[in-house]
Design a protein around this motif. Structure first.
Motif, short mmCIF file in Angstrom:
data_model
loop_
_atom_site.label_atom_id
_atom_site.label_comp_id
_atom_site.label_asym_id
_atom_site.label_seq_id
_atom_site.Cartn_x
_atom_site.Cartn_y
_atom_site.Cartn_z
N GLU A 4 35.23 -43.27 85.71
CA GLU A 4 36.32 -43.26 84.74
C GLU A 4 37.24 -44.44 85.00
OE1 GLU A 4 36.21 -41.36 82.14
OE2 GLU A 4 34.56 -40.12 82.88
N GLY A 22 34.46 -44.09 80.36
CA GLY A 22 33.49 -43.77 81.38
C GLY A 22 32.40 -44.83 81.31
N ILE A 132 42.62 -36.57 84.52
CA ILE A 132 41.49 -37.29 83.92
C ILE A 132 40.53 -36.30 83.24
CG2 ILE A 132 39.44 -38.68 84.43
CD1 ILE A 132 41.21 -40.19 86.45
N VAL A 136 39.54 -36.15 79.22
CA VAL A 136 38.19 -36.10 78.66
C VAL A 136 38.08 -34.95 77.67
CG1 VAL A 136 35.75 -35.71 79.19
CG2 VAL A 136 37.10 -37.26 80.63
#
Length: 192
Positions: A4, A22, A132, A136
């Protein structure tokens, strides 16, 4: 393995775009697979360059996904058509080498031209990983069931409560606000 990262690109006119991505990395090559249409894809195709930024400031990830107008400073790199985040731990200048076409997500194979380290990595923080992971999930609000997103948020909240610093708390709240706004808009659609 997917890492990431933050990818910075510029348009042919010099407009900067910052996006979480990503990416896959091996042997000095990076693969970026942006969705069509996307600003990142357009910019890389226009200029042939991108910069991979490694940062532990999860606000950059959250701001982009939550569609916030936060300004993160950038600065020039060795290629005139590219910029990096000013406050990143490291950056890698990438040049487009090959495109594997796809209607949804073309794969852009890029070569690392230049790299620099700007700061030390202080270690992992579970709250950073939680932010994170929520970013996503939020990027998939229109594709995932809300039940899955809310269940995951409840679990991730544990790491936030136990290990978050000021930056992580701010980033987390931006993403929670985005989820809440999405839920409110869905309620409005269902009631209409």
């Amino acid at each position: 393995m997917i890492y990431e990262t933050i990818v910075t690109t510029t348009s042919a006119q010099g407009e900067v775009h910052i996006a979480p991505f990503g990416i896959q990395w091996w042997d000095g090559k990076v693969t970026i697979s942006p969705y069509r249409p996307s600003t990142t894809l357009r910019n890389i195709l226009e200029t042939g360059y991108a910069v991979l930024n490694l940062t532990d400031d999860v606000r950059v990830f959250a701001a982009a996904i939550a569609k916030r107008k936060e300004q993160f400073a950038t600065m020039p790199v060795s290629i005139p058509q590219a910029v990096r985040l000013q406050d990143c731990l490291a950056h890698h200048v990438l040049q487009l080498e090959q495109i594997e076409e796809d209607e949804v997500r073309p794969q852009l194979s890029m070569t690392v031209l230049d790299s620099a380290v700007h700061g030390a990595f202080m270690g992992f923080n579970r709250a950073q990983a939680a932010v994170i992971e929520l970013a996503v999930l939020v990027s998939r609000l229109h594709r995932l069931p809300m039940e899955k997103i809310t269940q995951e948020m409840q679990y991730l909240q544990i790491a936030i409560d136990k290990t978050a610093g000021e930056r992580e708390l701010e980033a987390w709240q931006w993403l929670v606000d985005r989820v809440n706004n999405h839920l409110a808009s869905q309620s409005g659609i269902q009631q209409a």
